[in-house]
Design an enzyme around this catalytic site. Sequence first.
Site, PDB file in Angstrom:
ATOM      1  N   HIS A 101     -78.604 -20.416 -30.784  1.00 25.47           N
ATOM      2  CA  HIS A 101     -79.468 -21.384 -31.477  1.00 25.47           C
ATOM      3  C   HIS A 101     -80.328 -20.651 -32.486  1.00 25.47           C
ATOM      4  O   HIS A 101     -80.606 -19.458 -32.332  1.00 25.47           O
ATOM      5  CB  HIS A 101     -80.346 -22.149 -30.483  1.00 25.47           C
ATOM      6  CG  HIS A 101     -81.151 -21.274 -29.584  1.00 25.47           C
ATOM      7  ND1 HIS A 101     -80.619 -20.673 -28.458  1.00 25.47           N
ATOM      8  CD2 HIS A 101     -82.432 -20.840 -29.656  1.00 25.47           C
ATOM      9  CE1 HIS A 101     -81.538 -19.940 -27.869  1.00 25.47           C
ATOM     10  NE2 HIS A 101     -82.652 -20.017 -28.584  1.00 25.47           N
ATOM     11  N   HIS A 103     -84.012 -20.760 -34.403  1.00 27.77           N
ATOM     12  CA  HIS A 103     -85.375 -21.280 -34.466  1.00 27.77           C
ATOM     13  C   HIS A 103     -85.797 -21.371 -35.931  1.00 27.77           C
ATOM     14  O   HIS A 103     -85.578 -20.427 -36.698  1.00 27.77           O
ATOM     15  CB  HIS A 103     -86.362 -20.312 -33.804  1.00 27.77           C
ATOM     16  CG  HIS A 103     -86.157 -20.060 -32.356  1.00 27.77           C
ATOM     17  ND1 HIS A 103     -86.956 -20.616 -31.386  1.00 27.77           N
ATOM     18  CD2 HIS A 103     -85.261 -19.283 -31.685  1.00 27.77           C
ATOM     19  CE1 HIS A 103     -86.573 -20.183 -30.190  1.00 27.77           C
ATOM     20  NE2 HIS A 103     -85.544 -19.377 -30.351  1.00 27.77           N
TER      21      HIS A 103
END
Length: 140
Positions: A101, A103
């Site tokens: 992922h 950020h």
Amino acid sequence: MSDPNCVFCKIIAGDIPSAAIYRDEHLLAFLDIGPLAEGHILLVPLGHHEGLSDMPADIAAIVCSHIPKFGRAVLEATGAPAFNLLCNTGREAGQEVMHVHFHLIPRAAGDGLGYRWNAGTYEEGRIQEWQQKFERILAG
Ligand code: AMP
């Protein structure tokens, strides 16, 4: 590809709620539940790949192609003048959720966030050794 023990796979499957802001056939974006600043979001590929270095290049390319748009959205939504893009890869780098992922973290002057960026130096000849090592690896 999904991992039944992965919290992000559970969010993607709808088994855990999230404050989702965008979804398409490749990617889900939602607000981080533990934000470093309000408006901190996560971009998460739908398929379960543990880290950035495990991602197929085509999926990485698709997900990364969305980053400018989400960067603009973070700036507009929060009024922040800047943001950090961060992808922790591996536990020692701070990765806690082992589903890759990105950020996007809004930043402002004096917000107290940031790295201890203790830049070092190379001894004579050492940077060329690293250069050759990387060249060998990347040449396969
Ligand atoms: P990392 O340390 O890079 O693996 O970051 C994982 C991030 O996921 C952290 O910033 C957490 O706050 C966030 N997170 C974990 N669980 C959830 C959740 N259920 N909903 C939203 N964000 C989450």
